[in-house]
Scaffold this active site. Structure first.
Site, PDB file in Angstrom:
ATOM      1  N   LYS A  28     -33.192 -22.299  95.068  1.00  0.00           N
ATOM      2  CA  LYS A  28     -33.633 -22.263  93.618  1.00  0.00           C
ATOM      3  C   LYS A  28     -33.618 -23.412  92.954  1.00  0.00           C
ATOM      4  O   LYS A  28     -34.899 -23.679  92.205  1.00  0.00           O
ATOM      5  CB  LYS A  28     -32.660 -21.418  93.080  1.00  0.00           C
ATOM      6  CG  LYS A  28     -32.605 -21.263  91.741  1.00  0.00           C
ATOM      7  CD  LYS A  28     -31.571 -20.351  91.015  1.00  0.00           C
ATOM      8  CE  LYS A  28     -30.390 -21.093  90.753  1.00  0.00           C
ATOM      9  NZ  LYS A  28     -30.443 -21.437  89.362  1.00  0.00           N
ATOM     10  N   ASN A  29     -32.748 -24.281  93.262  1.00  0.00           N
ATOM     11  CA  ASN A  29     -32.846 -25.417  92.082  1.00  0.00           C
ATOM     12  C   ASN A  29     -33.790 -26.596  92.700  1.00  0.00           C
ATOM     13  O   ASN A  29     -34.075 -27.493  91.596  1.00  0.00           O
ATOM     14  CB  ASN A  29     -31.210 -26.215  92.073  1.00  0.00           C
ATOM     15  CG  ASN A  29     -30.411 -24.907  91.226  1.00  0.00           C
ATOM     16  OD1 ASN A  29     -31.013 -24.183  90.376  1.00  0.00           O
ATOM     17  ND2 ASN A  29     -29.168 -25.205  91.271  1.00  0.00           N
ATOM     18  N   CYS A 123     -27.205 -20.361  82.652  1.00  0.00           N
ATOM     19  CA  CYS A 123     -25.816 -19.576  82.699  1.00  0.00           C
ATOM     20  C   CYS A 123     -24.749 -20.161  81.739  1.00  0.00           C
ATOM     21  O   CYS A 123     -24.864 -21.339  81.343  1.00  0.00           O
ATOM     22  CB  CYS A 123     -25.257 -19.836  83.922  1.00  0.00           C
ATOM     23  SG  CYS A 123     -26.220 -18.864  85.213  1.00  0.00           S
ATOM     24  N   ARG A 128     -22.697 -27.895  78.625  1.00  0.00           N
ATOM     25  CA  ARG A 128     -23.992 -28.291  79.116  1.00  0.00           C
ATOM     26  C   ARG A 128     -24.730 -29.182  78.112  1.00  0.00           C
ATOM     27  O   ARG A 128     -25.871 -28.860  77.554  1.00  0.00           O
ATOM     28  CB  ARG A 128     -25.005 -26.965  79.429  1.00  0.00           C
ATOM     29  CG  ARG A 128     -24.039 -25.893  80.181  1.00  0.00           C
ATOM     30  CD  ARG A 128     -24.955 -24.918  80.972  1.00  0.00           C
ATOM     31  NE  ARG A 128     -25.636 -25.407  82.062  1.00  0.00           N
ATOM     32  CZ  ARG A 128     -26.369 -24.984  83.053  1.00  0.00           C
ATOM     33  NH1 ARG A 128     -26.368 -23.389  82.951  1.00  0.00           N
ATOM     34  NH2 ARG A 128     -26.787 -25.484  84.072  1.00  0.00           N
ATOM     35  N   ILE A 130     -26.908 -32.474  76.791  1.00  0.00           N
ATOM     36  CA  ILE A 130     -28.045 -33.127  77.405  1.00  0.00           C
ATOM     37  C   ILE A 130     -28.278 -34.314  76.955  1.00  0.00           C
ATOM     38  O   ILE A 130     -29.477 -35.323  77.131  1.00  0.00           O
ATOM     39  CB  ILE A 130     -29.650 -32.296  76.755  1.00  0.00           C
ATOM     40  CG1 ILE A 130     -29.443 -32.360  75.330  1.00  0.00           C
ATOM     41  CG2 ILE A 130     -29.604 -30.793  77.333  1.00  0.00           C
ATOM     42  CD1 ILE A 130     -30.813 -31.784  74.713  1.00  0.00           C
ATOM     43  N   ASP A 322     -21.424 -24.382  92.444  1.00  0.00           N
ATOM     44  CA  ASP A 322     -22.179 -23.265  92.395  1.00  0.00           C
ATOM     45  C   ASP A 322     -21.653 -22.305  93.407  1.00  0.00           C
ATOM     46  O   ASP A 322     -22.094 -21.005  93.720  1.00  0.00           O
ATOM     47  CB  ASP A 322     -23.658 -23.444  92.607  1.00  0.00           C
ATOM     48  CG  ASP A 322     -24.399 -24.132  91.469  1.00  0.00           C
ATOM     49  OD1 ASP A 322     -23.890 -24.331  90.416  1.00  0.00           O
ATOM     50  OD2 ASP A 322     -25.324 -24.923  91.793  1.00  0.00           O
ATOM     51  N   ARG A 414     -31.562 -13.589  89.467  1.00  0.00           N
ATOM     52  CA  ARG A 414     -32.176 -14.722  88.854  1.00  0.00           C
ATOM     53  C   ARG A 414     -32.367 -15.904  89.867  1.00  0.00           C
ATOM     54  O   ARG A 414     -33.193 -17.016  90.252  1.00  0.00           O
ATOM     55  CB  ARG A 414     -31.480 -15.299  87.785  1.00  0.00           C
ATOM     56  CG  ARG A 414     -31.459 -14.662  86.283  1.00  0.00           C
ATOM     57  CD  ARG A 414     -30.946 -15.509  85.229  1.00  0.00           C
ATOM     58  NE  ARG A 414     -31.304 -16.798  85.333  1.00  0.00           N
ATOM     59  CZ  ARG A 414     -30.482 -17.925  84.994  1.00  0.00           C
ATOM     60  NH1 ARG A 414     -29.186 -17.541  84.348  1.00  0.00           N
ATOM     61  NH2 ARG A 414     -30.899 -19.126  84.979  1.00  0.00           N
TER      62      ARG A 414
HETATM   63  C1  EPZ Z   1     -27.824 -28.318  87.738  1.00  0.00           C
HETATM   64  O1  EPZ Z   1     -27.398 -27.914  86.354  1.00  0.00           O
HETATM   65  C2  EPZ Z   1     -27.810 -26.858  88.162  1.00  0.00           C
HETATM   66  N1  EPZ Z   1     -28.928 -26.140  87.517  1.00  0.00           N
HETATM   67  C3  EPZ Z   1     -26.638 -25.942  88.393  1.00  0.00           C
HETATM   68  O2  EPZ Z   1     -26.797 -24.674  89.155  1.00  0.00           O
HETATM   69  C4  EPZ Z   1     -25.455 -26.874  88.911  1.00  0.00           C
HETATM   70  O3  EPZ Z   1     -24.174 -25.966  88.709  1.00  0.00           O
HETATM   71  C5  EPZ Z   1     -25.514 -28.271  88.383  1.00  0.00           C
HETATM   72  O4  EPZ Z   1     -26.496 -28.949  88.625  1.00  0.00           O
HETATM   73  C6  EPZ Z   1     -24.497 -28.958  88.949  1.00  0.00           C
HETATM   74  O5  EPZ Z   1     -24.544 -28.967  90.607  1.00  0.00           O
HETATM   75  C7  EPZ Z   1     -30.244 -26.490  87.935  1.00  0.00           C
HETATM   76  O6  EPZ Z   1     -30.624 -27.123  88.886  1.00  0.00           O
HETATM   77  C8  EPZ Z   1     -31.365 -25.594  87.297  1.00  0.00           C
HETATM   78  P1  EPZ Z   1     -25.619 -31.523  85.716  1.00  0.00           P
HETATM   79  P2  EPZ Z   1     -27.534 -29.099  85.401  1.00  0.00           P
HETATM   80  O7  EPZ Z   1     -26.611 -32.072  84.532  1.00  0.00           O
HETATM   81  O8  EPZ Z   1     -28.736 -30.039  85.718  1.00  0.00           O
HETATM   82  C9  EPZ Z   1     -22.671 -32.892  82.176  1.00  0.00           C
HETATM   83  C10 EPZ Z   1     -26.647 -22.508  89.448  1.00  0.00           C
HETATM   84  O9  EPZ Z   1     -25.653 -21.605  89.635  1.00  0.00           O
HETATM   85  N2  EPZ Z   1     -23.704 -33.481  81.736  1.00  0.00           N
HETATM   86  O10 EPZ Z   1     -25.529 -31.875  87.029  1.00  0.00           O
HETATM   87  O11 EPZ Z   1     -27.486 -28.476  84.090  1.00  0.00           O
HETATM   88  C11 EPZ Z   1     -22.262 -31.539  82.430  1.00  0.00           C
HETATM   89  O12 EPZ Z   1     -21.651 -31.006  81.121  1.00  0.00           O
HETATM   90  C12 EPZ Z   1     -26.659 -23.439  88.452  1.00  0.00           C
HETATM   91  O13 EPZ Z   1     -27.451 -22.486  90.088  1.00  0.00           O
HETATM   92  C13 EPZ Z   1     -23.443 -34.244  80.634  1.00  0.00           C
HETATM   93  O14 EPZ Z   1     -22.406 -34.638  80.257  1.00  0.00           O
HETATM   94  O15 EPZ Z   1     -26.035 -29.766  85.844  1.00  0.00           O
HETATM   95  C14 EPZ Z   1     -21.645 -31.292  83.742  1.00  0.00           C
HETATM   96  O16 EPZ Z   1     -19.988 -31.329  83.478  1.00  0.00           O
HETATM   97  C15 EPZ Z   1     -25.689 -23.256  87.267  1.00  0.00           C
HETATM   98  N3  EPZ Z   1     -24.742 -34.603  79.752  1.00  0.00           N
HETATM   99  C16 EPZ Z   1     -21.977 -32.466  84.678  1.00  0.00           C
HETATM  100  O17 EPZ Z   1     -22.734 -33.299  83.791  1.00  0.00           O
HETATM  101  C17 EPZ Z   1     -25.959 -34.562  80.383  1.00  0.00           C
HETATM  102  O18 EPZ Z   1     -26.912 -34.972  79.612  1.00  0.00           O
HETATM  103  C18 EPZ Z   1     -23.114 -31.957  85.743  1.00  0.00           C
HETATM  104  O19 EPZ Z   1     -24.081 -31.381  85.124  1.00  0.00           O
HETATM  105  C19 EPZ Z   1     -26.174 -33.639  81.662  1.00  0.00           C
HETATM  106  C20 EPZ Z   1     -24.857 -33.182  82.232  1.00  0.00           C
END
Ligand code: EPZ
Length: 453
Positions: A28-29, A123, A128, A130, A322, A414
């Site tokens: 998916k991702n 989710c 979350r 950015i 996940d 999803r």
């Molecule tokens: C991706 O989310 C996945 N989603 C998530 O999968 C997955 O849980 C996550 O990566 C971690 O592996 C998609 O690929 C669409 P991150 P993402 O940016 O990109 C912090 C599922 O169930 N962070 O790697 O949103 C954040 O708070 C889903 O399939 C910041 O601080 O995750 C977290 O603690 C849910 N600032 C950590 O980094 C930022 O700008 C990792 O988040 C971005 C993130």
């Protein structure tokens, strides 16, 4: 696919050991990163092994509304022709359906020098933020602001730069890669995410003519091809279309592996990359499972009650967040006390309250769930609050005594293709309940639950 048709519940009569073979689909991702990446090209790309899930459908809906032509030459492939792409503002409602709509930021910024896309949804598992995405875009020379719930990006030129990510972020790593491909000069992302789908994306981008090296390590270098003269943006895609097959989904595989152990079954999970499953395999072996790995399949067998284990999620190659929720469900019946800590998402224990309804003895303290294994769960009506919480409740229902009704199954769909059919194929007793409010059908919540069987 109409989303409404997905709304509903699933009834599971638990206690059947899962047995047989199940085939895992595309990740998916990866899919939700490769689909927007195809918009960086001047011509069509064909992506194979695309899972049929509603997040992919939502992405298709977004890009077709922006002038892109999408066909399905086969059930699991997409031909994406971005020739007609226009830089329109996608509907906030669709954008909010999924997290990965944030990849449009990188793509539109690279293609048009400008992007206006609503804040993404996805989710509800924590804050979350950015900030790392925006930090990356700013380093490449863009102005980035959030106004009235919309992310607004603008750049006259994009110029490669060194970017150190303060946290390991999959989304920020991918977004910066997407934007940097068409920038002038070299971008170096340090402390990059190493997840296999980052590598999958790099392979696709390179097949499209980009120059990405180091994906899969914590330093990713992107030599931008400079989409316009002197780094000025031009609105035709600067890469060429390419053909690519998405790697298998290790979280789908992990869910079946966990369910096999939870039901004390014997399941062969096919179409996997065993290396990607290492953290799952290691933890399941600690519970006492017998796992045989062979090329592109794993066989998971369990006899007797699983032993308690401690799990701490981490970025790849750590134990994936996940898979944490299904693992928590499994450990709720393990012998002894398990501690599960989610270091990535602070609010990923919403399934715990539902597991408690089924008799689990779990206490959440901060980011840690302390699980005192009970001998068995008992069926109850429970509700999925997010995608993997739903998967966890399916696992719980499969091992519980009696009937469980999992509501909110559309959240599971999803990210899992044909989950109901795949579990049924393994011998599970699952039944789709009519959508709530369907004429002539009893609403799911009124279903009378049987006592243990
Ligand atoms: C991706 O989310 C996945 N989603 C998530 O999968 C997955 O849980 C996550 O990566 C971690 O592996 C998609 O690929 C669409 P991150 P993402 O940016 O990109 C912090 C599922 O169930 N962070 O790697 O949103 C954040 O708070 C889903 O399939 C910041 O601080 O995750 C977290 O603690 C849910 N600032 C950590 O980094 C930022 O700008 C990792 O988040 C971005 C993130």
């Amino acid at each position: 696919m109409g989303r409404h048709s997905l709304v509903g519940g699933l009834s599971i009569v638990g206690g059947v050991p899962l047995q047989g073979r199940v085939r895992v689909g595309g990740r998916k991702n990866s899919a939700v990163a490769l689909i927007p990446a195809a918009l960086l090209a001047a011509g069509p790309s064909t992506i194979d092994n695309v899972p049929r899930i509603s997040d992919v459908d939502s992405y298709i809906e977004i890009i077709t509304s922006m002038g892109v032509t999408v066909d399905r030459p086969t059930p699991h492939s997409l031909r994406i022709d971005p020739t007609g792409l226009i830089n329109s503002v996608p509907s906030t409602e669709v954008v909010r359906r999924l997290r990965a709509s944030y990849y449009l930021w990188g793509v539109l910024l690279a293609r048009f020098g400008e992007a206006e896309v609503g804040m993404p949804g996805g989710c509800d598992i924590g804050q979350r933020p950015i900030d790392q995405h925006l930090k990356g875009f700013r380093a490449l020379g863009a102005e980035a602001v959030i106004e009235h719930g919309v992310v607004k990006l603008k750049a006259r030129r994009l110029v490669g730069a060194p970017i150190y990510l303060d946290v390991v972020s999959v989304g920020a790593t991918i977004n910066i890669m997407l934007a940097a491909c068409l920038a002038e000069g070299t971008t170096v992302i340090e402390n990059a995410a190493k997840e296999p789908h980052v590598v999958d994306l790099a392979n696709f981008l390179n097949a499209m003519g980009a120059r990405v090296v180091g994906a899969g390590t914590d330093v990713v270098k992107i030599k931008g091809i400079g989409s316009g003269s002197g780094g000025r943006i031009r609105s035709t895609g600067a890469l060429r279309g390419a053909d690519h097959a998405i790697i298998p989904d290790e979280i789908e595989a992990a869910t079946f592996m966990v369910a096999a152990v939870a039901t004390r079954g014997d399941v062969v999970v096919e179409n996997v990359i065993t290396k990607h499953l290492d953290p799952i395999t290691a933890k399941l072996r600690e519970t006492g499972a017998d796992i045989e790995e062979n090329g592109d399949w794993v066989r998971v067998r369990m006899a007797g009650r699983p032993k308690a284990v401690n799990v701490k999620t981490a970025a790849y190659p750590g134990f994936p967040t996940d898979a944490q929720q299904p693992m928590t469900a499994l450990l709720s019946t393990a012998e002894g006390t398990s501690m599960v800590t989610d270091t990535i998402w602070e609010a990923r224990f919403k399934h715990v309250g539902e597991l408690q309804r089924m008799g689990a003895d779990i206490k959440v303290e901060g980011r840690t769930a302390i699980i005192n294994g009970v001998e068995r769960l008992s069926g109850a009506e429970v509700e999925a609050t997010d995608l993997r919480a739903g998967a966890a409740l399916l696992v719980a229902g499969l091992m519980a005594e009696g009937e469980t009704v999992v509501k909110g199954i559309e959240l599971v769909e999803r990210g899992y293709e044909g989950i109901e059919q795949k579990f049924c194929q393994l011998g599970a007793q699952l039944e789709r309940l009519p959508d709530e409010g369907d004429e002539g059908s009893a609403p799911a919540q009124l279903r009378v639950l049987k006592s243990g069987s």
